[in-house]
Design an enzyme around this catalytic site. Structure first.
Site, mmCIF file in Angstrom:
data_model
loop_
_atom_site.group_PDB
_atom_site.id
_atom_site.type_symbol
_atom_site.label_atom_id
_atom_site.label_comp_id
_atom_site.label_asym_id
_atom_site.label_seq_id
_atom_site.Cartn_x
_atom_site.Cartn_y
_atom_site.Cartn_z
ATOM 1 N N ASP A 193 0.821 -1.215 0.000
ATOM 2 C CA ASP A 193 0.000 0.000 0.000
ATOM 3 C C ASP A 193 0.849 1.257 0.000
ATOM 4 O O ASP A 193 2.040 1.238 0.332
ATOM 5 C CB ASP A 193 -0.921 0.018 1.211
ATOM 6 C CG ASP A 193 -0.163 -0.054 2.536
ATOM 7 O OD1 ASP A 193 0.564 -1.055 2.731
ATOM 8 O OD2 ASP A 193 -0.266 0.881 3.355
ATOM 9 N N GLU B 83 0.037 -0.944 5.810
ATOM 10 C CA GLU B 83 1.049 -0.398 6.718
ATOM 11 C C GLU B 83 0.815 1.063 7.002
ATOM 12 O O GLU B 83 1.060 1.542 8.115
ATOM 13 C CB GLU B 83 2.437 -0.599 6.103
ATOM 14 C CG GLU B 83 3.602 -0.269 7.045
ATOM 15 C CD GLU B 83 4.020 1.196 7.024
ATOM 16 O OE1 GLU B 83 4.793 1.615 7.906
ATOM 17 O OE2 GLU B 83 3.571 1.923 6.106
#
Length: 566
Positions: free
Chosen positions: A168, A233
């Site tokens: 991400d 994250e």
């Protein structure tokens, strides 16, 4: 492919001041370059336009044992291939194309309500582009979008080694504020631009490329190698790394891994013609504190002396009026950063002495802390911080607010804990509550009974302790140091190291990575990656990019490092 979803004081004061300023600048570079929130503050690579005014010598008191020792280089098994990866034009173009295509697939997330289905396309790309890697691995899709690749080793007595990155990115923001399209993956011959280029699709793709090339050459590991790629994250990893950790604990057990190496800044730093590398071996703790002020409503024409907003404002103002007490404990990795500077940099003798005595001499420790506090960046290595980030309350101009909420974020220094924060805020809130004749409830415990005037409620919303500190000066640290010395001294920049060495230092991460979820898997967690991080990289900002040379260093280093340890 098996896939499962699962001491001497100079007479010249100006000279001393220049020395201290230079030291603080160097420390800031070594301690923070590459940490995303500080990219714009300090030059830290060979491309810096304004190098620090620091001179160096590899000297230390001959009677003292080195606190920042050098480790022997470790011979690479296939050095020619690393040289090839770094310098072959055909390999470079293919590698950059792979990274560029990865950047072109948006995988950004918000803190809440993210659309994770966009990761499906990213998975399809990875599985197609790196088919050999996925075919050779046991593939596990953890919580649908987390990826774990297990390359089973032939020797079960060797602990598996794990390498991580996250899929991400943060949102791109307004594309009009970018010079290039944030999802173009544009390569200008030197850099690859786009959201995620540096944080951290470069690492993810680099790991896959290194394994792809290893497999092409017939790689059969003795030690199991694990790649773990979370997908949230940037919002604390509660759906990705958290679930991956549970899966790995069930599969391997606690303390079962050789080490974990996660994302971080590029380790290589060139400063005044001397060379350092730093791996973060610790992270500060984290606490989100929620505060709620409840007071009776009513018409604004007949208000109390302090509305709920006023009460909240007073509490926050008092809380912000005094910083937490600074602390530099022996297990703070910052101390090792300082020691490496003191032993290899030509700094003022009294300052050097204080640093090398700070771990056992109280006065020396106090003077080092004072120096750190004089710099707006380095002070955060020894301070617990508080930041009032969110406040909400009030409905309309003629109605008194009945419920006002605020969130205060904390990053907890080594040597402090949750009690440090709760004791401080409780003491301040007690004073405000007593002044306003209100109640006080802290973490659901009634300290002062609520009254007709209202109450103050304080609750820890999210807590993360200071991360366990990875040990250094052991075999794993020596191995990493030796491999990095070989890689940079003999492979990447041999012309720079004819009369020099690479110094590996521990360091601190002021933010947190997905490793927050992996503490139970190993005592050896490192945050950092091969390459360099220019201050202009734009991570979490506009015009994010990664230097192609830096990306290739990821591939070239991990190719030989994985080959060596497995």
């Amino acid at each position: 492919m098996q896939e499962k979803d699962v001491s001497e004081i100079p007479a010249n004061n100006q000279r001393r001041e220049r020395s201290q300023l230079a030291f603080r600048g160097l420390l800031a570079v070594l301690a923070f370059c590459g940490f995303y929130q500080f990219f714009h503050l300090f030059p830290c690579t060979m491309w810096s336009e304004e190098p620090l005014s620091v001179s160096f010598s590899a000297s230390t008191d001959s009677t003292d044992e080195l606190l920042c020792p050098l480790y022997d280089k470790i011979e690479f098994k296939d050095p020619d291939t690393s040289v090839y990866i770094l310098h072959d034009d055909e390999f470079r173009n293919k590698s950059i194309s792979r990274l560029s295509k990865a950047v072109q697939i948006p995988t950004w997330i918000d803190d809440e309500g993210s659309d994770f289905t966009r990761f499906t396309k990213f998975h399809e790309y990875l599985e197609t582009e790196f088919q050999r890697v996925f075919d050779a691995a046991n593939v596990f899709k953890v919580n649908t979008y987390g990826i774990v690749l297990e390359f089973k080793g032939s020797n079960s007595s060797l602990k598996p080694a794990m390498f991580t990155a996250h899929q991400d990115t943060v949102p791109p923001g307004d594309p009009q504020n970018w010079d290039k399209d944030p999802f173009s993956g544009l390569y200008d011959g030197t850099r690859v631009y786009g959201r995620g280029a540096s944080d951290c699709k470069n690492l993810l793709i680099g790991l896959l490329e290194s394994m792809d090339y290893l497999l092409e050459k017939g790689f059969k590991p003795e030690r199991t190698i694990i790649f773990a790629f979370g997908f949230d994250e940037e919002s604390s990893g509660k759906y990705g790394a958290s679930h991956i950790s549970k899966f790995l604990l069930e599969r391997y057990g606690p303390k079962s891994l050789y080490h974990i190496i996660d994302e971080g800044f590029g380790v290589f730093m060139e400063l005044q013609n001397r060379y350092f590398a730093m791996l973060a071996t610790g992270e500060k703790g984290y606490l989100d504190l929620g505060i709620e002020v409840l007071q009776p409503g009513g018409h604004s024409s007949i208000p109390p002396d302090h509305t709920a907003i006023g009460t909240m404002s007073k509490l926050i103002s008092r809380y912000e009026d005094r910083l937490y007490d600074p602390i530099l404990v022996n297990f703070n990795p910052t101390l090792n950063t300082l020691q490496c500077i003191a032993e290899y940099a030509d700094i003022e003798k009294s300052l050097k002495r204080d640093i090398l005595r700070a771990h056992f001499d109280e006065k020396s420790n106090e003077r080092v802390i004072k120096l750190l506090l004089n710099n707006k960046i380095t002070k955060y290595n020894v301070l617990t911080t508080h930041a009032a980030d969110i406040i909400n309350g009030g409905d309309k101009a003629n109605a008194l607010p009945q419920n006002v909420t605020a969130l205060i974020n904390h990053r907890i220094a080594h040597g402090n804990g949750f009690d440090t924060i709760m004791d401080r805020v409780t003491g301040i809130a007690t004073g405000v509550a007593q002044e306003h004749r209100m109640g006080l409830i802290v973490d659901d415990e009634i300290l002062i009974e609520p009254t007709l005037a209202g109450s103050i409620k304080i609750k820890a919303l999210y807590k993360l302790a200071v991360a366990p500190v990875t040990p250094i000066n052991d075999e794993i640290w020596a191995s990493l140091a030796g491999h990095y010395r070989t890689f940079y001294e003999d492979i990447t920049y041999p012309e720079k190291f004819e009369d020099d060495v690479l110094v590996l230092s521990a360091g601190i991460m002021t933010g947190n990575t997905d490793t927050r979820h992996y503490w139970d898997l190993t005592d050896h967690i490192f945050r950092g990656q091969p390459g360099f991080t220019p201050m202009t990289s734009g991570v979490h900002g506009n015009n994010e990019y990664v230097d192609a040379d830096s990306h290739l260093q990821v591939v070239a280093f991990y190719y030989n490092y994985i080959l060596s340890i497995s």
